[in-house]
Design a protein around this motif. Structure first.
Motif, PDB file in Angstrom:
ATOM      1  N   ARG A  17       0.841  -1.202   0.000  1.00 58.79           N
ATOM      2  CA  ARG A  17       0.000   0.000   0.000  1.00 58.79           C
ATOM      3  C   ARG A  17       0.870   1.243   0.000  1.00 58.79           C
ATOM      4  O   ARG A  17       0.653   2.165  -0.786  1.00 58.79           O
ATOM      5  CB  ARG A  17      -0.934   0.012   1.201  1.00 58.79           C
ATOM      6  CG  ARG A  17      -1.927   1.178   1.143  1.00 58.79           C
ATOM      7  CD  ARG A  17      -2.670   1.434   2.425  1.00 58.79           C
ATOM      8  NE  ARG A  17      -1.769   2.019   3.398  1.00 58.79           N
ATOM      9  CZ  ARG A  17      -1.557   1.544   4.613  1.00 58.79           C
ATOM     10  NH1 ARG A  17      -2.190   0.478   5.041  1.00 58.79           N
ATOM     11  NH2 ARG A  17      -0.719   2.134   5.430  1.00 58.79           N
ATOM     12  N   GLU A  18       1.854   1.265   0.879  1.00 62.31           N
ATOM     13  CA  GLU A  18       2.733   2.425   0.979  1.00 62.31           C
ATOM     14  C   GLU A  18       3.570   2.619  -0.280  1.00 62.31           C
ATOM     15  O   GLU A  18       3.966   3.734  -0.592  1.00 62.31           O
ATOM     16  CB  GLU A  18       3.629   2.299   2.213  1.00 62.31           C
ATOM     17  CG  GLU A  18       2.853   2.441   3.510  1.00 62.31           C
ATOM     18  CD  GLU A  18       3.678   2.144   4.748  1.00 62.31           C
ATOM     19  OE1 GLU A  18       4.793   1.587   4.627  1.00 62.31           O
ATOM     20  OE2 GLU A  18       3.194   2.469   5.845  1.00 62.31           O
ATOM     21  N   ARG A  22      -1.700  -0.400  -4.388  1.00 60.73           N
ATOM     22  CA  ARG A  22      -2.855  -0.380  -3.497  1.00 60.73           C
ATOM     23  C   ARG A  22      -3.831  -1.526  -3.729  1.00 60.73           C
ATOM     24  O   ARG A  22      -4.356  -2.087  -2.771  1.00 60.73           O
ATOM     25  CB  ARG A  22      -3.562   0.961  -3.619  1.00 60.73           C
ATOM     26  CG  ARG A  22      -2.686   2.101  -3.147  1.00 60.73           C
ATOM     27  CD  ARG A  22      -3.312   3.429  -3.427  1.00 60.73           C
ATOM     28  NE  ARG A  22      -2.492   4.489  -2.849  1.00 60.73           N
ATOM     29  CZ  ARG A  22      -2.684   5.751  -3.096  1.00 60.73           C
ATOM     30  NH1 ARG A  22      -3.662   6.134  -3.891  1.00 60.73           N
ATOM     31  NH2 ARG A  22      -1.904   6.648  -2.546  1.00 60.73           N
ATOM     32  N   ALA A  25      -2.345  -4.674  -2.399  1.00 64.20           N
ATOM     33  CA  ALA A  25      -2.388  -4.631  -0.935  1.00 64.20           C
ATOM     34  C   ALA A  25      -3.794  -4.954  -0.438  1.00 64.20           C
ATOM     35  O   ALA A  25      -3.968  -5.746   0.490  1.00 64.20           O
ATOM     36  CB  ALA A  25      -1.964  -3.251  -0.440  1.00 64.20           C
ATOM     37  N   ARG A  26      -4.796  -4.358  -1.065  1.00 60.42           N
ATOM     38  CA  ARG A  26      -6.183  -4.604  -0.657  1.00 60.42           C
ATOM     39  C   ARG A  26      -6.532  -6.074  -0.778  1.00 60.42           C
ATOM     40  O   ARG A  26      -7.111  -6.675   0.140  1.00 60.42           O
ATOM     41  CB  ARG A  26      -7.155  -3.769  -1.493  1.00 60.42           C
ATOM     42  CG  ARG A  26      -8.605  -3.857  -0.992  1.00 60.42           C
ATOM     43  CD  ARG A  26      -9.603  -3.371  -2.024  1.00 60.42           C
ATOM     44  NE  ARG A  26      -9.641  -4.220  -3.185  1.00 60.42           N
ATOM     45  CZ  ARG A  26     -10.285  -5.389  -3.260  1.00 60.42           C
ATOM     46  NH1 ARG A  26     -10.934  -5.871  -2.225  1.00 60.42           N
ATOM     47  NH2 ARG A  26     -10.264  -6.096  -4.372  1.00 60.42           N
ATOM     48  N   GLN A  45      -6.148  -2.074   8.947  1.00 61.67           N
ATOM     49  CA  GLN A  45      -5.353  -1.968   7.722  1.00 61.67           C
ATOM     50  C   GLN A  45      -6.184  -2.323   6.481  1.00 61.67           C
ATOM     51  O   GLN A  45      -6.004  -1.736   5.413  1.00 61.67           O
ATOM     52  CB  GLN A  45      -4.107  -2.848   7.820  1.00 61.67           C
ATOM     53  CG  GLN A  45      -3.087  -2.382   8.831  1.00 61.67           C
ATOM     54  CD  GLN A  45      -2.519  -0.999   8.515  1.00 61.67           C
ATOM     55  OE1 GLN A  45      -2.442  -0.579   7.368  1.00 61.67           O
ATOM     56  NE2 GLN A  45      -2.111  -0.290   9.557  1.00 61.67           N
ATOM     57  N   ALA A  49      -6.940   0.158   3.366  1.00 56.81           N
ATOM     58  CA  ALA A  49      -6.656  -0.249   1.987  1.00 56.81           C
ATOM     59  C   ALA A  49      -7.848   0.012   1.074  1.00 56.81           C
ATOM     60  O   ALA A  49      -7.679   0.378  -0.098  1.00 56.81           O
ATOM     61  CB  ALA A  49      -6.263  -1.729   1.945  1.00 56.81           C
TER      62      ALA A  49
END
Length: 166
Positions: A17-18, A22, A25-26, A45, A49
């Motif tokens: 995500r960072e 994204r 990450a989700r 978190q 996300a």
């Protein structure tokens, strides 16, 4: 899944995500949340996300779960109140936004971001006086502008009753 695996998977998803990945990450956090439904940090978190992808409605149950479970750090708890309250507001769920943000400001009274988002939600409910009062108090107490600082006491006084006349 043991804690070591959970920590590794969570750290990898947050790093994605960072790092701007994204959607990946989700997807990973959704899987991790399914495997760890009683994990407040994973829920938080996962909500975040979704939020960064503008999937606000999908973020809500994760924020709600994160706040309902024990285990969030104070900083994450503050962020969850802000995220959930802001998300409710964006979704037009203004009363829920106000309630969530009030709870957040009660828990973290010095947090200017929570107070600012509460003022926005109050505006959306028609509570314009309270909204303006909160914003004026925030400006008076946090501004470094010399002209605002010179009138800090007056701004704080008038913020209490914007309709008062002499």
């Amino acid at each position: 899944m043991n804690d070591e695996t959970r920590n590794r998977l969570l750290a990898a998803a947050v790093a994605l995500r960072e790092g701007g990945r994204r959607e990946e990450a989700r997807a990973r956090l959704v899987e991790l949340a399914a495997a760890r439904p009683d994990d407040a940090e994973v829920a938080y978190q996962t909500a975040w996300a979704h939020d960064v992808l503008e999937l606000e409605a999908a973020a809500v149950p994760h924020y709600e779960r994160a706040l309902a479970l024990p285990g969030l750090t104070e900083e994450d708890r503050r962020g969850a109140f802000l995220g959930l309250g802001s998300t409710y507001r964006v979704l037009g769920r203004y009363e829920e936004a106000v309630a969530t943000l009030r709870t957040g400001t009660d828990a973290f009274p010095a947090d200017g971001a929570l107070r600012t988002f509460l003022a926005m939600a109050l505006f959306n409910t028609g509570a314009h006086h309270e909204s303006a009062r909160l914003l004026l108090e925030l400006v008076a107490t946090t501004s470094e502008d010399p002209s605002v600082r010179a009138y800090r006491r007056a701004i704080q006084h008038y913020a209490q009753d914007l309709d008062a006349v002499v």
